[in-house]
Design a protein around this motif. Structure first.
Motif, short mmCIF file in Angstrom:
data_model
loop_
_atom_site.label_atom_id
_atom_site.label_comp_id
_atom_site.label_asym_id
_atom_site.label_seq_id
_atom_site.Cartn_x
_atom_site.Cartn_y
_atom_site.Cartn_z
N ALA A 1 -34.13 -103.36 -21.89
CA ALA A 1 -35.28 -104.06 -22.47
C ALA A 1 -34.88 -104.99 -23.61
O ALA A 1 -35.60 -105.94 -23.92
CB ALA A 1 -36.32 -103.05 -22.96
N SER A 2 -33.73 -104.74 -24.22
CA SER A 2 -33.30 -105.61 -25.33
C SER A 2 -32.96 -107.02 -24.85
O SER A 2 -32.84 -107.94 -25.66
CB SER A 2 -32.11 -105.00 -26.06
N ARG A 3 -32.86 -107.22 -23.55
CA ARG A 3 -32.57 -108.55 -23.00
C ARG A 3 -33.82 -109.43 -22.91
O ARG A 3 -33.73 -110.61 -22.63
CB ARG A 3 -31.91 -108.41 -21.64
N PRO B 1 -40.62 -109.25 -25.69
CA PRO B 1 -41.14 -108.10 -24.94
C PRO B 1 -42.57 -107.71 -25.28
O PRO B 1 -43.24 -107.09 -24.48
CB PRO B 1 -40.17 -106.97 -25.32
N ASP B 2 -43.05 -108.07 -26.47
CA ASP B 2 -44.40 -107.69 -26.89
C ASP B 2 -45.40 -108.83 -26.78
O ASP B 2 -46.44 -108.81 -27.45
CB ASP B 2 -44.37 -107.16 -28.33
N ALA B 3 -45.09 -109.82 -25.97
CA ALA B 3 -45.96 -110.98 -25.82
C ALA B 3 -47.31 -110.57 -25.22
O ALA B 3 -47.40 -109.64 -24.43
CB ALA B 3 -45.29 -112.03 -24.94
N ALA B 4 -48.33 -111.29 -25.61
CA ALA B 4 -49.67 -111.06 -25.05
C ALA B 4 -49.69 -111.46 -23.58
O ALA B 4 -48.91 -112.31 -23.13
CB ALA B 4 -50.69 -111.89 -25.82
N ASN B 5 -50.59 -110.85 -22.85
CA ASN B 5 -50.73 -111.15 -21.43
C ASN B 5 -51.15 -112.61 -21.25
O ASN B 5 -52.20 -113.02 -21.74
CB ASN B 5 -51.77 -110.23 -20.79
#
Length: 145
Positions: free
Chosen positions: A76-78, A82-86
């Motif tokens: 997931a660090s790639r 990662p926390d972007a809104a839909n």
């Protein structure tokens, strides 16, 4: 490059792994980190978003979540965002039906046991990946049938 519009839970192992790898490539392209694939038609729908890098980040996060549920180790660090809104990217029911038929053909050859896990291609609209919102319509103009 195949960035599946289908929900990652529908994808067999090979399709899920390829989607992850190709999604990372798409992230590099959209972030300006590579000179190849810059005109790939699958990227049009991400480029149409206000923040293309966030949109592909959301897409990748959903692929990574499914991989984790299956006990795969996708790093997931790639994912840049990662926390972007839909981004709620529109995808047509025709596109989803096309992709399901395409996936069924591939799965029939490489993982026939997975076929029973796929939605009925003649029934309801297959589930879309979390980054997409289903709208009525034909196969997408960027698709290469």
């Amino acid at each position: 490059m195949r960035l599946w519009s289908l929900h990652p839970a529908v994808l067999d192992r090979a399709a899920l792994v390829a989607c992850w790898r190709e999604g990372l490539l798409a992230q590099a392209v959209l972030g300006g980190a590579t000179r190849g694939y810059t005109r790939h038609p699958q990227l049009e729908r991400f480029r149409a978003c206000a923040d293309p890098v966030a949109a592909i980040g959301h897409f990748l996060a959903s692929v990574q979540t499914e991989a984790t549920a299956r006990k795969y180790r996708f790093d997931a660090s790639r994912i840049t965002r990662p926390d972007a809104a839909n981004p709620e990217i529109p995808v047509t029911d025709g596109q989803l039906a096309f992709e399901l038929t395409h996936l069924r053909r591939k799965v029939a050859e490489r993982a026939p046991a997975w076929l029973e896990r796929l939605p009925d291609s003649a029934g309801e609209v297959p589930p879309a990946a979390p980054s997409f919102v289903v709208v009525p319509g034909p196969i997408a103009g960027w698709e290469r049938p």
